[in-house]
Design a protein around this motif. Sequence first.
Motif, PDB file in Angstrom:
ATOM      1  N   SER A   6     -43.033 -16.798  19.401  1.00  0.00           N
ATOM      2  CA  SER A   6     -42.296 -15.667  18.830  1.00  0.00           C
ATOM      3  C   SER A   6     -42.106 -14.515  19.806  1.00  0.00           C
ATOM      4  O   SER A   6     -41.310 -13.629  19.558  1.00  0.00           O
ATOM      5  CB  SER A   6     -43.030 -15.156  17.588  1.00  0.00           C
ATOM      6  OG  SER A   6     -44.343 -14.741  17.923  1.00  0.00           O
ATOM      7  N   GLU A  90     -37.547 -15.157  19.963  1.00  0.00           N
ATOM      8  CA  GLU A  90     -36.982 -14.238  18.977  1.00  0.00           C
ATOM      9  C   GLU A  90     -37.179 -12.791  19.437  1.00  0.00           C
ATOM     10  O   GLU A  90     -36.254 -11.979  19.380  1.00  0.00           O
ATOM     11  CB  GLU A  90     -37.646 -14.462  17.618  1.00  0.00           C
ATOM     12  CG  GLU A  90     -37.336 -13.408  16.564  1.00  0.00           C
ATOM     13  CD  GLU A  90     -35.877 -13.355  16.152  1.00  0.00           C
ATOM     14  OE1 GLU A  90     -35.482 -12.383  15.476  1.00  0.00           O
ATOM     15  OE2 GLU A  90     -35.113 -14.274  16.507  1.00  0.00           O
ATOM     16  N   TRP A  91     -38.385 -12.458  19.904  1.00  0.00           N
ATOM     17  CA  TRP A  91     -38.679 -11.148  20.473  1.00  0.00           C
ATOM     18  C   TRP A  91     -39.057 -11.323  21.943  1.00  0.00           C
ATOM     19  O   TRP A  91     -39.735 -12.288  22.313  1.00  0.00           O
ATOM     20  CB  TRP A  91     -39.823 -10.463  19.746  1.00  0.00           C
ATOM     21  CG  TRP A  91     -39.464  -9.891  18.402  1.00  0.00           C
ATOM     22  CD1 TRP A  91     -39.746 -10.433  17.173  1.00  0.00           C
ATOM     23  CD2 TRP A  91     -38.784  -8.665  18.141  1.00  0.00           C
ATOM     24  NE1 TRP A  91     -39.286  -9.616  16.170  1.00  0.00           N
ATOM     25  CE2 TRP A  91     -38.686  -8.510  16.738  1.00  0.00           C
ATOM     26  CE3 TRP A  91     -38.241  -7.661  18.956  1.00  0.00           C
ATOM     27  CZ2 TRP A  91     -38.075  -7.425  16.123  1.00  0.00           C
ATOM     28  CZ3 TRP A  91     -37.628  -6.573  18.351  1.00  0.00           C
ATOM     29  CH2 TRP A  91     -37.551  -6.458  16.958  1.00  0.00           C
ATOM     30  N   GLY A 118     -38.285  -4.710  10.478  1.00  0.00           N
ATOM     31  CA  GLY A 118     -37.350  -5.333   9.552  1.00  0.00           C
ATOM     32  C   GLY A 118     -36.297  -6.142  10.294  1.00  0.00           C
ATOM     33  O   GLY A 118     -36.118  -6.009  11.504  1.00  0.00           O
ATOM     34  N   GLN A 119     -35.583  -6.977   9.551  1.00  0.00           N
ATOM     35  CA  GLN A 119     -34.571  -7.832  10.165  1.00  0.00           C
ATOM     36  C   GLN A 119     -33.442  -7.031  10.812  1.00  0.00           C
ATOM     37  O   GLN A 119     -32.757  -7.514  11.709  1.00  0.00           O
ATOM     38  CB  GLN A 119     -33.996  -8.796   9.119  1.00  0.00           C
ATOM     39  CG  GLN A 119     -34.926  -9.939   8.761  1.00  0.00           C
ATOM     40  CD  GLN A 119     -35.248 -10.807   9.967  1.00  0.00           C
ATOM     41  OE1 GLN A 119     -34.365 -11.202  10.725  1.00  0.00           O
ATOM     42  NE2 GLN A 119     -36.528 -11.101  10.145  1.00  0.00           N
ATOM     43  N   ASP A 122     -33.184  -4.184  16.074  1.00  0.00           N
ATOM     44  CA  ASP A 122     -32.852  -4.961  17.270  1.00  0.00           C
ATOM     45  C   ASP A 122     -33.908  -4.834  18.358  1.00  0.00           C
ATOM     46  O   ASP A 122     -34.157  -5.778  19.103  1.00  0.00           O
ATOM     47  CB  ASP A 122     -31.512  -4.494  17.862  1.00  0.00           C
ATOM     48  CG  ASP A 122     -30.333  -4.820  16.971  1.00  0.00           C
ATOM     49  OD1 ASP A 122     -30.328  -5.906  16.366  1.00  0.00           O
ATOM     50  OD2 ASP A 122     -29.407  -3.987  16.891  1.00  0.00           O
ATOM     51  N   ARG A 145     -34.935  -8.148  20.554  1.00  0.00           N
ATOM     52  CA  ARG A 145     -34.598  -9.441  19.959  1.00  0.00           C
ATOM     53  C   ARG A 145     -33.618 -10.181  20.875  1.00  0.00           C
ATOM     54  O   ARG A 145     -32.810  -9.568  21.584  1.00  0.00           O
ATOM     55  CB  ARG A 145     -33.944  -9.256  18.589  1.00  0.00           C
ATOM     56  CG  ARG A 145     -34.893  -8.849  17.469  1.00  0.00           C
ATOM     57  CD  ARG A 145     -34.178  -8.997  16.132  1.00  0.00           C
ATOM     58  NE  ARG A 145     -34.879  -8.332  15.057  1.00  0.00           N
ATOM     59  CZ  ARG A 145     -35.784  -8.901  14.280  1.00  0.00           C
ATOM     60  NH1 ARG A 145     -36.124 -10.162  14.492  1.00  0.00           N
ATOM     61  NH2 ARG A 145     -36.355  -8.214  13.298  1.00  0.00           N
ATOM     62  N   ARG A 147     -31.008 -11.652  20.114  1.00  0.00           N
ATOM     63  CA  ARG A 147     -29.617 -11.396  19.748  1.00  0.00           C
ATOM     64  C   ARG A 147     -29.032 -10.180  20.459  1.00  0.00           C
ATOM     65  O   ARG A 147     -27.814 -10.006  20.501  1.00  0.00           O
ATOM     66  CB  ARG A 147     -29.495 -11.215  18.238  1.00  0.00           C
ATOM     67  CG  ARG A 147     -30.129  -9.933  17.706  1.00  0.00           C
ATOM     68  CD  ARG A 147     -30.196  -9.915  16.207  1.00  0.00           C
ATOM     69  NE  ARG A 147     -30.708  -8.648  15.676  1.00  0.00           N
ATOM     70  CZ  ARG A 147     -31.323  -8.514  14.521  1.00  0.00           C
ATOM     71  NH1 ARG A 147     -31.534  -9.595  13.759  1.00  0.00           N
ATOM     72  NH2 ARG A 147     -31.741  -7.340  14.093  1.00  0.00           N
TER      73      ARG A 147
END
Length: 213
Positions: A6, A90-91, A118-119, A122, A145, A147
């Motif tokens: 993660s 992810e992170w 939270g989702q 970023d 993240r 993304r």
Amino acid sequence: MSGAQSLSGFVLVGGASVRMGTNKALLPFRGNALAEHIARELGQVTQTVCLVGQPALYAHLGFPVVADEEEGRGPLSGIEAALQSRFAAEWNLIAACDMPLLDAAVFRELERRAGRAGQGTDCIVPITITPVTSGRLQPLCAVYRKRCAITVTAALEKGTRRVVDAVAMLQAELWPAENAHVFQNVNTFPEWDRFLRDRQAPQPHDRRIPALP
């Protein structure tokens, strides 16, 4: 943070070190190259640790090296390379190589905050407040993240070079870090000498450090 994959760690070593006059990532510090020292601290928190820069210069340090193919675009290009690499999770905890006081405690706090974010968040970015500054972002010791790569790439394509400008395009959670001194960076030879003298680092300064290629 749950999940072995993660959180990944990256140390940015792609700078030209023009002001230092020598490769600051390879400055000797506490028995290792400075970049290696920071990578080892990261390794206490993240399962994977990579350097981001030129593989030919840093492969001997014993960590995977993610190539930063674009020269002249600054550390934001290194963040892009990290987030687009096969090592990205992810992170991703990303740190510059020129902050010698960064340690596992700082990285662990960033990990903790990312784990409960939270989702919609970023990135987690420290902000330091000192008698001189009302608030300074520290985006070169932050967790992003995967993304975020999309936004970072778009920023670079628009000519953005400052990392703080790219962070402004993200949903950032700010961490008011009280220990501002740990984010001290060194850019010139006098700053490095003064740092070693003031901190009484156990490794004496060796002026026969590697020259820039």
